[in-house]
Design an enzyme around this catalytic site. Sequence first.
Site, PDB file in Angstrom:
ATOM      1  N   SER A 155       0.858  -1.215   0.070  1.00 33.71           N
ATOM      2  CA  SER A 155       0.133   0.026  -0.170  1.00 33.71           C
ATOM      3  C   SER A 155       0.801   1.314  -0.088  1.00 33.71           C
ATOM      4  O   SER A 155       0.069   2.342  -0.050  1.00 33.71           O
ATOM      5  CB  SER A 155      -0.940   0.024   1.342  1.00 33.71           C
ATOM      6  OG  SER A 155      -1.914  -0.869   0.889  1.00 33.71           O
ATOM      7  N   LYS A 191       0.500   3.795  -2.668  1.00 35.14           N
ATOM      8  CA  LYS A 191      -0.617   4.784  -2.781  1.00 35.14           C
ATOM      9  C   LYS A 191       0.065   6.346  -2.663  1.00 35.14           C
ATOM     10  O   LYS A 191      -0.559   7.402  -3.265  1.00 35.14           O
ATOM     11  CB  LYS A 191      -1.764   4.619  -1.532  1.00 35.14           C
ATOM     12  CG  LYS A 191      -2.488   3.305  -1.838  1.00 35.14           C
ATOM     13  CD  LYS A 191      -3.491   3.283  -0.741  1.00 35.14           C
ATOM     14  CE  LYS A 191      -4.366   2.206  -1.012  1.00 35.14           C
ATOM     15  NZ  LYS A 191      -3.807   0.996  -0.328  1.00 35.14           N
ATOM     16  N   SER A 203      -5.900   4.023   4.212  1.00 34.29           N
ATOM     17  CA  SER A 203      -5.185   3.177   3.061  1.00 34.29           C
ATOM     18  C   SER A 203      -6.465   2.476   2.176  1.00 34.29           C
ATOM     19  O   SER A 203      -6.235   1.267   2.051  1.00 34.29           O
ATOM     20  CB  SER A 203      -4.301   2.191   3.535  1.00 34.29           C
ATOM     21  OG  SER A 203      -3.482   1.565   2.662  1.00 34.29           O
ATOM     22  N   LYS A 248       3.102   6.642   4.742  1.00 33.61           N
ATOM     23  CA  LYS A 248       2.073   5.431   4.569  1.00 33.61           C
ATOM     24  C   LYS A 248       2.726   4.125   4.831  1.00 33.61           C
ATOM     25  O   LYS A 248       3.809   4.078   4.768  1.00 33.61           O
ATOM     26  CB  LYS A 248       1.698   5.507   3.080  1.00 33.61           C
ATOM     27  CG  LYS A 248       0.349   5.932   2.671  1.00 33.61           C
ATOM     28  CD  LYS A 248      -0.722   5.542   2.998  1.00 33.61           C
ATOM     29  CE  LYS A 248      -1.260   4.416   2.364  1.00 33.61           C
ATOM     30  NZ  LYS A 248      -1.010   3.290   3.360  1.00 33.61           N
TER      31      LYS A 248
END
Length: 404
Positions: free
Chosen positions: A62, A65, A127, A229
């Site tokens: 993730s 992103k 997320s 993130k």
Amino acid sequence: MAARRAIRRFPLLLAVLATALWAGLARAETIDVSAPHAILIDYDTGSVLFEKGADEPVTPASTVKIMTVEVVFDEIEAGRVKLDDQFTVSEHAWRTGGAPSRTSSMFAALNSHVRVEDLIRGAVIVSGNDAAIALAEGVAGSEQAFVALMNKRAAELGLKRSTFANAWGMEDPGQKVTARDMAALAIHLISTYPNYYKYFSEKDFTWGKIRQTNRNPLLTMEIGADGLKTGNIDASGFGLVGSAVQNGQRLVVAIYGAPNAKERAEEARKLLLWGFRSFTPKRIFAAGETVGAAKVFGGASFEAPLVAKGAVTILAPRVGGEKISGRIVYQGPLAAPVEAGKEVARLKLYRGGVEILDAPLVTAAAVPVGSLPQQALGAGVEYVGGLLRKYLGSKLSGKYVAKE
């Protein structure tokens, strides 16, 4: 005349600098992390404070992103997308990344229309895979078309070792990044989009009456963290790209391959605190100070002076440390005429075997085309230099090379 990769070393200057910067009998405090891939960079100077497997390809999960929203931010800055625009949550976004997927989701309803700003929050705070896919489809018409934009932007930003295959983090052999590239992407995002970077620091996000907290564990550690993130799938282990500020200094960390969420958080925290505690800024070159010179072919001068675009500063260990070395790298000799202010070379500094700085160098003065005698002399010098390079190369390799 074929251009060649020229390297200028300047050991005497750096030896003097090394004596001033790294004096002391004590060794600098060292550190290691259990994760196989990690890097720590000072935001203002670009100095690499720590690296381990930072150029080896990893699965981003993730953390991809960050690249997804970079493309969206770029579209907003270009005026092609607005924060108040509404994108539709398609069946693909809903099934692949929404409630039915049992993955991280903002829980946007099928066929609902969601503001771009809310989708950004859904992607970076909780997320949400559905949010990332909806952004991709809204910007480019399809996730596949958006992936093309991601790879185009990655190339423009100099992310040389990263390729993308989807917008939300699914495992794919075509989706690979490096810790160094992701840290560089984070630095770019922080510096380029300050008005949008703020979303990464928001502690929670509520959508459809479902409140979720930010998945970044650094935000709750009281170390000055304000992004970015986390990511985790079976193929990647646990990864994190983060940033924190203390006493006006910002550091950026990227870690991949940690065995669990707790160790990922602790290792990132450990690296950040070590960086804040163990280093201090040191000026290497003042703004406008000549760093070196690049050879020029066919010009009124044989060389063009080189300067950095600003002051060159690195972070040095507060106590002790290894000596630094450096070199200037460029494709040369440069062909006259040479414009002033043209980026033609890179300044690379090393601490031990670790590259700690890679900064662009520009020409400090123009070099016009030389007179016919000057051009003839330059051609002769280059011809003799070419013969010497061939001769020395053949001596070093044990083979005679007649032609390049």
